[in-house]
Design an enzyme around this catalytic site. Structure first.
Site, mmCIF file in Angstrom:
data_model
loop_
_atom_site.group_PDB
_atom_site.id
_atom_site.type_symbol
_atom_site.label_atom_id
_atom_site.label_comp_id
_atom_site.label_asym_id
_atom_site.label_seq_id
_atom_site.Cartn_x
_atom_site.Cartn_y
_atom_site.Cartn_z
ATOM 1 C CG HIS A 114 -0.268 -0.069 2.574
ATOM 2 N ND1 HIS A 114 0.101 1.228 3.033
ATOM 3 C CD2 HIS A 114 0.168 -0.938 3.316
ATOM 4 C CE1 HIS A 114 0.534 0.811 4.475
ATOM 5 N NE2 HIS A 114 0.702 -0.454 4.502
ATOM 6 C CG ASP A 124 -3.086 3.418 2.538
ATOM 7 O OD1 ASP A 124 -2.476 2.786 2.123
ATOM 8 O OD2 ASP A 124 -4.070 3.391 3.366
ATOM 9 C CD GLU A 175 -2.747 -1.952 5.691
ATOM 10 O OE1 GLU A 175 -2.766 -3.192 6.224
ATOM 11 O OE2 GLU A 175 -2.231 -1.099 5.940
#
Ligand SMILES: [Zn+2]
Length: 385
Positions: A72, A74, A139
């Protein structure tokens, strides 16, 4: 163009992709992967009540086997940026370390995966298999418009994976300490005991639910759920809160509630565990305790990737690079691996997790090079020339 793990990590860290914002991190990854010959898609998923989330899927090659890198871009918020030694989105190197939110969780890991894959396809453009990237921007948030939907989306396109490496930070102390080959499941339940409200001086006219709740909770924790399995510790039930909410000292309350959470191993499914909980409560309650049990829905089931060749390749690459024989572990919280494992065996290995989610999150620059080199060795072993 050549990309070092460090330069990729710096570029990613400079994208303020605090969940669920894309922040430029996926756009950057797309441009780098596309330039290297990957076919790249950027599906956006929505769900009422949650923010839209951008994701990335990329594939190089058409053949089999198909090795997938997952992760991920993020990150969690930086918190009070004034407490950071360096701008959390500056990609600043200080001494031997690179600072920034996501340095280890897990833009650093993504950078190492990309550096390894780019180098591999540059040197062996016609290798017989496929390499893919499945990267979500969801996530650290609700995890609804991320990995699960991205896997479904890929499946609908006919994509089939043979193995996956998830690059979450798995090492407690040093690079090479730990590979995660499974994760425990998580299940939360609530039990409410009904009584009858009344005056404390006239207990015969009331029915205090608190002793009954205590009896039920004692029954839940009296015996261990199991004694562990080959690769897992014993399952564990923790009572996390007991609530009566009674402001008066002279009133017997009408009801008492408690919540518990279970981290369970591969001996259980959420269903079999719920049966066991219900059995223990009903035995303790007998005929006279009135109670209700409700379990929250869970998608966190326990899973194990049997230590096969793939795990062996990774362990060997780690040992060659670091001199450390990694521990094969199933400890810690849940991760997106629980979704990926429905489609292919998944193993987690990434950077050192010590500073994840903290102020001054940072990674040793040397670790970036070494992790990229480990991933590269895994690719060489997985796709022998
Ligand atoms: Zn993470």
């Amino acid at each position: 163009m050549e990309h070092s793990p460090l330069s990729l990590a710096q570029s990613l860290l400079r994208c303020p992709s605090v969940t669920p914002a894309e922040g430029g991190a996926l756009a950057f990854s797309e441009s780098v992967l596309r330039e290297a010959g990957f076919e790249v898609h950027r599906p956006v998923f929505s769900e009422p009540g949650t923010p839209d989330v951008e994701n990335l899927y990329a594939r190089y090659g058409k053949g089999e086997p198909y090795l997938l890198f997952s992760g991920h871009t993020d990150v969690v918020p930086p918190g009070d940026t004034g407490r950071w030694r360096h701008d959390p989105f500056g990609g600043v190197i200080d001494g031997t370390e690179l600072y920034g939110r996501g340095a280890v969780d897990m833009k650093g890991g993504i950078a190492c995966m990309m550096a390894a894959a780019l180098e591999f396809v540059r040197e062996r453009p016609d290798f017989p298999g496929s390499i893919g990237f499945l990267i979500t921007g969801d996530e650290e948030g609700p995890a609804i418009n991320g990995t699960v939907k991205l896997l479904d989306w890929a499946k609908a396109r006919g994509e089939r994976f043979d193995a996956c490496i998830l690059g979450e930070p798995t090492n407690p102390e040093r690079l090479g300490d730990m590979i995660k080959i499974g994760r425990r499941g998580s299940l939360t339940g609530h039990v409410t005991v009904e009584g009858k409200q009344g005056h404390v001086a006239y207990p015969h006219l009331a029915d205090n639910p608190i002793p009954n709740l205590m009896r039920l909770l004692s029954a839940l924790i009296a015996k261990p759920l199991d004694h562990g399995t080959d690769h897992f510790d014993a399952s564990n039930l923790e009572v996390t809160t007991v609530d009566v909410g009674n402001p008066a000292a002279n009133v017997i309350p009408a009801a008492a509630r408690a919540t518990f959470n279970i981290r369970f191993n591969d001996r259980w499914t959420p269903e079999s565990l719920e049966e066991e909980i219900a059995r223990r409560l009903s035995e303790a309650a007998g005929n006279h305790v009135r109670y209700t049990l409700t379990m929250e829905p869970t998608n966190a089931v326990a899973f194990l990737t049997e230590p096969n060749d793939f795990v062996g390749f990774i362990a060997k690459a780690i040992e060659t690079e670091t001199g450390i024989r990694p521990k094969l572990s199933t400890t810690g919280g849940t991760s997106d691996a629980r979704f990926i494992v429905r489609d292919c065996p998944v193993v987690e290995f990434g950077l050192v997790g010590q500073t994840m989610h903290q102020v001054d999150e940072r990674v040793a620059v040397a670790d970036l090079d070494r992790l990229a080199s480990i991933y590269r060795k895994v690719l060489d072993a997985y796709f022998p020339a």
